[in-house]
Design a protein around this motif. Structure first.
Motif, short mmCIF file in Angstrom:
data_model
loop_
_atom_site.label_atom_id
_atom_site.label_comp_id
_atom_site.label_asym_id
_atom_site.label_seq_id
_atom_site.Cartn_x
_atom_site.Cartn_y
_atom_site.Cartn_z
N GLY A 245 -4.47 5.04 -3.11
CA GLY A 245 -4.65 4.71 -1.71
C GLY A 245 -4.32 5.84 -0.75
O GLY A 245 -4.08 6.97 -1.14
N PRO A 246 -4.30 5.50 0.56
CA PRO A 246 -4.16 6.54 1.58
C PRO A 246 -2.77 7.16 1.64
O PRO A 246 -2.62 8.23 2.19
CB PRO A 246 -4.49 5.79 2.88
CG PRO A 246 -4.22 4.36 2.58
CD PRO A 246 -4.53 4.18 1.12
N TRP A 247 -1.76 6.53 1.10
CA TRP A 247 -0.43 7.10 1.12
C TRP A 247 -0.12 7.94 -0.10
O TRP A 247 0.99 8.42 -0.28
CB TRP A 247 0.63 6.00 1.26
CG TRP A 247 0.73 5.47 2.64
CD1 TRP A 247 1.32 6.07 3.71
CD2 TRP A 247 0.24 4.23 3.12
NE1 TRP A 247 1.21 5.28 4.82
CE2 TRP A 247 0.54 4.13 4.48
CE3 TRP A 247 -0.45 3.18 2.53
CZ2 TRP A 247 0.20 3.04 5.26
CZ3 TRP A 247 -0.79 2.10 3.31
CH2 TRP A 247 -0.47 2.03 4.65
N ASP B 172 0.01 11.20 -2.40
CA ASP B 172 0.10 12.64 -2.15
C ASP B 172 -1.15 13.30 -2.65
O ASP B 172 -1.60 13.07 -3.78
CB ASP B 172 1.32 13.24 -2.85
CG ASP B 172 2.62 12.82 -2.20
OD1 ASP B 172 2.60 12.55 -0.97
OD2 ASP B 172 3.64 12.76 -2.89
N ALA B 173 -1.73 14.17 -1.84
CA ALA B 173 -2.98 14.85 -2.20
C ALA B 173 -2.66 16.21 -2.83
O ALA B 173 -3.07 17.25 -2.34
CB ALA B 173 -3.85 15.00 -0.97
N GLY C 79 0.87 3.88 -3.08
CA GLY C 79 0.54 5.27 -2.78
C GLY C 79 1.65 6.21 -3.15
O GLY C 79 1.43 7.30 -3.70
N ARG C 80 2.87 5.81 -2.87
CA ARG C 80 4.02 6.68 -3.10
C ARG C 80 4.32 6.82 -4.60
O ARG C 80 4.64 7.90 -5.08
CB ARG C 80 5.20 6.10 -2.34
CG ARG C 80 6.43 6.92 -2.28
CD ARG C 80 6.27 8.28 -1.69
NE ARG C 80 6.02 8.29 -0.27
CZ ARG C 80 5.71 9.40 0.37
NH1 ARG C 80 5.64 10.53 -0.27
NH2 ARG C 80 5.47 9.37 1.65
N GLY D 84 0.81 -1.22 0.00
CA GLY D 84 0.00 0.00 0.00
C GLY D 84 0.84 1.25 0.00
O GLY D 84 0.54 2.23 -0.69
N TRP D 85 1.93 1.25 0.77
CA TRP D 85 2.83 2.41 0.79
C TRP D 85 3.47 2.60 -0.59
O TRP D 85 3.53 3.72 -1.10
CB TRP D 85 3.92 2.19 1.84
CG TRP D 85 4.93 3.29 1.87
CD1 TRP D 85 4.83 4.48 2.51
CD2 TRP D 85 6.19 3.31 1.19
NE1 TRP D 85 5.95 5.23 2.29
CE2 TRP D 85 6.80 4.54 1.48
CE3 TRP D 85 6.86 2.40 0.37
CZ2 TRP D 85 8.04 4.89 0.98
CZ3 TRP D 85 8.09 2.75 -0.13
CH2 TRP D 85 8.67 3.98 0.18
#
Length: 65
Positions: A58-60, A62-63, A52-53, A48-49
């Protein structure tokens, strides 16, 4: 405190930790069992990391919109 969480060195810590657990998994028992057990628990978080990265999923992720 948040600036420490986003520093370049803190982004490497999950990668190094996963590599270390992989190293432990290649050692003779009991270190092998510790490494394999930790990898079994942490692999979904590491995946997941990574997604996301690098893929923005997913939650990791960048927004930055």
């Amino acid at each position: 405190m948040l600036d420490r969480l986003t520093s370049p060195t803190s982004r490497v810590v999950p990668v190094l930790g996963t590599l270390y657990l992989g190293y432990l998994a290649t050692q003779p028992p009991p270190a092998r069992w510790v490494g394999l057990g930790c990898l079994a628990v942490l692999s979904p978080f590491a995946l997941g990391w990574f997604l996301g990265r690098y893929a923005g999923i997913g939650p990791w992720a960048d927004a930055e919109s």
